[in-house]
Design a protein around this motif. Structure first.
Motif, short mmCIF file in Angstrom:
data_model
loop_
_atom_site.label_atom_id
_atom_site.label_comp_id
_atom_site.label_asym_id
_atom_site.label_seq_id
_atom_site.Cartn_x
_atom_site.Cartn_y
_atom_site.Cartn_z
N UNK A 59 0.83 -1.21 0.00
CA UNK A 59 0.00 0.00 0.00
C UNK A 59 0.86 1.25 0.00
N UNK A 60 1.88 1.28 0.86
CA UNK A 60 2.75 2.46 0.95
C UNK A 60 3.49 2.69 -0.36
N UNK A 61 3.96 1.61 -0.98
CA UNK A 61 4.67 1.73 -2.25
C UNK A 61 3.76 2.32 -3.32
N UNK A 62 2.52 1.85 -3.36
CA UNK A 62 1.58 2.33 -4.37
C UNK A 62 1.22 3.79 -4.12
N UNK A 63 0.97 4.17 -2.87
CA UNK A 63 0.60 5.55 -2.56
C UNK A 63 1.73 6.52 -2.89
N UNK A 64 2.96 6.10 -2.63
CA UNK A 64 4.11 6.98 -2.86
C UNK A 64 4.65 6.88 -4.28
N UNK A 65 4.14 5.91 -5.06
CA UNK A 65 4.73 5.59 -6.37
C UNK A 65 6.25 5.54 -6.17
N UNK A 66 6.65 4.67 -5.29
CA UNK A 66 8.02 4.63 -4.79
C UNK A 66 8.99 4.03 -5.80
N UNK A 67 9.65 4.90 -6.55
CA UNK A 67 10.69 4.45 -7.46
C UNK A 67 10.23 3.89 -8.78
N UNK A 68 8.98 3.47 -8.87
CA UNK A 68 8.51 2.86 -10.11
C UNK A 68 6.99 2.82 -10.14
#
Length: 516
Positions: free
Chosen positions: A469-478
């Motif tokens: 969830x956090x990766x998706x919300x932040x668009x983290x790196x990709x």
């Protein structure tokens, strides 16, 4: 595309995720015979989309590119069963201490490397110390929770763990750092072409050709793991950078099996009774990597705008050549730990993308892009241009890609990657060198303590979802584009698919294959 599954009784067995990749590991090719040679000795010639680079596990740049060519020679500390569970191999048992500070391994006895060196605790320590200090980053990082190795008996070791880490190690030992090399060969200058393991095969002298193929032949004597596995006497494994060339070789009889991405050509073989076809999802996915060190991409609203500007369905079709090849998704996890609603987190919405860019005050964004595959980069370029983001793409080769992208001279690049196991999401989004820029604090916070051995499996899986969830919300790196599928196409005489692990986690093993 209507691809039939393989079914038992018709020499067709259903293949699930890891099975495919397991067969990828078998990848191979080219001799004069068919599925069995003139002498009566059985052989398999298998091709895949990955080519052998070298045969030293410490030098592995990725699972798909390397592991298929390691399993015939090297046994691992752990392996995967037919359901994809981690089970014993060279380590016959393991146990975490109650406080989670150590992991004790009991090893099998009576096993020797192909050079006659005994497999024991000293061999394990020598290998793990080497992987931890000398391996390439993709391998070394798998041991980030390992602090030190203590020999506690002739066939037992105690692994001292960093605080809050180590739960991933039994899983990781089924991948690169679990491959045991003879301690007497660790300093061999030709270890990259002449591996020395406890597995049932040896490299046929002079057969290794970097970037092309390698042939394995059965070792003399009985294999310690039993005589009901590894029944094929000779394995010829080859890589095809052009999948069509591999499929043509399969069609002409030069190959017995080809493991490839799903394309329209798969249907050509599915309608032919001389072949079996299986299609399965993987833990591989296509993504648009983002250099977050570029100030233009530091604002999360700009990264989210890019996510909304992407038409995943169309890009997946471009990437794989067919709509069946890649499932649109905005999250890195597709299986255990994945959050279903995150697949649709950023529906294709150019107007929303423009709105976010306006809110961020981002106008006339100009980026430099890097690509290997031109069709995908052209599609990405067109979609981003539609919302006001201009990308000037430059071409590179697979061999030069990592070095060029890591130079930080480029801002975006479409590419593919694979989670080696579910918890590997931490490496991919925190330690992965191809994701440029600092990991957002929200992702680091969500991942805190994920590898703590005192946590239950249920707690850990739930935490994977929070990290996703956090990766998706932040668009983290990709920006995730889609989760890719693979196809295994085999001559109808090839058997044993149903016994291969059912989840794509990096276990590529020919042990269950045979020739009918």
């Amino acid at each position: 595309m209507n691809v039939r599954p393989l079914r038992r009784g018709l020499r067709r067995a259903s293949l699930t995720t890891a099975a495919l990749v397991a067969l990828t590991s078998l990848a191979a090719c080219g001799s004069d015979g068919g599925a069995s040679g003139a002498s009566g000795a059985s052989e398999l010639r298998i091709g895949s989309i990955y080519s052998p680079v070298n045969l030293d596990p410490a030098q592995a740049t990725g699972i798909g590119q390397t592991q298929p060519y390691l399993t015939p020679v090297y046994d691992q500390l752990t392996q995967l069963d037919s359901e994809g569970n981690v089970v014993p191999m060279l380590a016959k048992s393991w146990k975490f201490s109650k406080d989670g500070t150590s992991l004790d391994l009991e090893l099998v006895t009576g096993v020797e490397f192909s050079d006659g060196t005994p497999f024991n605790a000293e061999a394990v320590k020598a290998n793990l110390d080497r992987y931890k200090t000398e391996a390439l980053p993709p391998v070394q990082t798998l041991l980030k929770s390992l602090e030190s190795v203590e020999v506690t008996g002739e066939h037992s070791v105690s692994l001292k763990l960093v605080k809050g880490g180590g739960a991933e190690l039994p899983d990781a030992f089924s991948a690169m750092p679990g491959y045991m090399i003879s301690p007497a060969a660790l300093d061999n200058p030709d270890l990259d072409v002449n591996p020395v393991g406890t597995g049932p095969y040896e490299v046929e002298k002079g057969s290794f050709r970097s970037g092309q193929s390698v042939t394995f032949v059965k070792r003399e004597g009985d294999y310690w793991g039993g005589d009901d596995i590894y029944q094929v006497d000779r394995l010829e494994l080859a890589g095809y950078t052009d999948p069509n060339a591999g499929l043509n070789a399969l069609r002409s009889g030069e190959l017995d099996m080809m493991v490839t991405q799903v394309t329209e050509r798969v249907e050509e073989f599915s309608s032919d009774e001389g072949f079996n076809v299986a299609v399965s999802p993987t833990r591989g996915y296509f993504q648009l990597r983002i250099n977050m060190e570029n100030p233009q991409l530091a604002d999360v609203r700009v990264r989210q705008a890019i996510a909304y500007a992407i038409d995943r369905e169309s890009l997946g079709e471009v990437a794989m050549g067919t709509a069946d090849g890649c499932k649109p998704s905005a999250q890195p996890l597709s299986g255990n730990g994945g959050v279903p609603e995150l697949d649709e987190a950023y529906p294709y919405d150019p107007d929303k993308a423009r709105e976010l860019l306006a809110q961020a005050g981002a106008e006339n964004i100009k980026l430099k892009g890097l690509y290997i595959e031109s069709a995908l980069s052209q599609a990405v370029q067109s979609q981003l241009k539609d919302v006001g983001i201009d990308v000037e793409f430059s071409a590179t080769t697979p061999e030069q890609y990592i070095e060029q992208w890591s130079s930080k001279k480029y801002d975006v690049t479409p590419g593919s990657t694979t989670l080696r196991y579910e918890g590997d999401i931490l490496y991919r989004y925190i330690d992965e060198p191809t994701l440029l820029g600092d990991t957002p604090p929200a992702v680091i916070e969500a991942a805190d303590g994920m590898y703590d051995p005192t946590k239950t499996d249920e707690e850990r899986v739930a935490q994977w979802g929070e990290v996703s969830k956090a990766i998706v919300e932040e668009v983290s790196g990709a920006t995730i584009l889609c989760h890719s599928n693979l196809a295994v196409i085999a001559d109808s005489e090839v058997e044993g698919y149903d016994k291969i692990p059912g989840i794509y986690r990096g276990s590529y093993d020919a042990k269950f294959l045979s020739v009918g």
